[in-house]
Design an enzyme around this catalytic site. Structure first.
Site: not given
Ligand code: ADP
Ligand code: AMP
Length: 213
Positions: A13, A88, A127, A160, A171
């Site tokens: 996204k 969300r 990531r 992260r 998540r």
């Protein structure tokens, strides 16, 4: 043009929202980036949000809705925006709808970047994020020019805390329980567009440009 990016955490996204923002000259509004900036600066909002984010839970709607509505009320959002990571939950979507309809306005496109769960954990562990400017990279698919350093602002890149595999699984569960129902919500409004998020980021973007024109 008002655009919402939908998709699992790690679907791409943010990557696509940045490209959309640049091409269509609208701001990229990421609630995750706003929270991370607050955490970095040690604000009260940041301290509160961190409790949830580090465990892979959603920040409560009361906090999230306020920061989003404040952000889109700013001058630079007058001609539209691309929302990344908001809404969300159904209640968040309802608040946004209400705020927009009071101005005689509405969402133009909800773009669902579709990536199966199997790909997500791999994506998230690779990531790397720049906490200074919000840029994201992937160590295998989208590496920075210099390892560990942001191309845009020269700051150090980090993994992260919430991208560690055990948090990613939580998540994903939260995504399926609370966020996925938004796909039907926006389909019912006739604004939902699905794109395959498993292909190269340039091809995902080409599919989005086909939709947006
Ligand atoms: P989200 O904003 O949905 O959480 P990101 O845009 O940060 O996801 O992307 C998650 C990770 O996957 C990042 O490391 C990013 O560089 C990488 N990525 C994004 N799009 C693609 C793609 N089409 N193919 C492979 N990796 C991608
Ligand atoms: P993101 O950068 O979009 O992946 O967001 C990182 C984390 O911030 C999420 O896992 C949530 O804990 C929190 N967050 C971001 N946006 C929202 C939102 N709209 N509602 C609730 N929590 C959010």
């Amino acid at each position: 043009m008002k655009i919402i990016m939908l998709g699992a955490p790690g679907a791409g996204k943010g990557t696509q929202a940045k490209m959309i923002a640049e091409k269509y000259k609208i701001p990229h509004v990421s609630t995750g980036d706003i929270f991370r900036a607050n955490i970095k600066n040690g604000t009260e909002l940041g301290k509160e949000a961190k409790k949830y984010i580090d465990q892979g839970f959603l920040v409560p709607d009361e906090l999230t809705v306020k920061i989003l509505l404040d952000r889109v009320a700013k001058d630079d959002c007058k001609n539209g925006y691309v929302l990344d990571g908001f809404p969300r939950t159904i209640p968040q979507a309802e608040v946004l709808d209400k705020a927009l309809s009071e101005m005689g306005d509405g969402i133009d496109y909800a773009i669902n970047v579709d990536v199966p769960d199997e790909n997500i954990v791999r994506r998230m562990s690779g990531r790397r994020a720049c906490l200074a400017c919000g840029a994201t990279y992937h160590i295998a698919h989208i590496p920075p020019k210099k390892e560990g350093i942001c191309d845009t602002c020269g700051q150090e890149l980090v993994l992260r805390d919430d991208d560690k595999p055990e948090t990613v699984l939580n998540r994903l569960k939260v995504y399926h329980d609370q966020t996925q129902p938004l796909i039907d919500f926006y389909a019912a409004q006739g604004v939902l567009k699905n794109v395959d998020g498993t292909v190269d980021m340039k091809d995902v973007f080409a599919a989005i440009v086909d939709i947006l024109g």
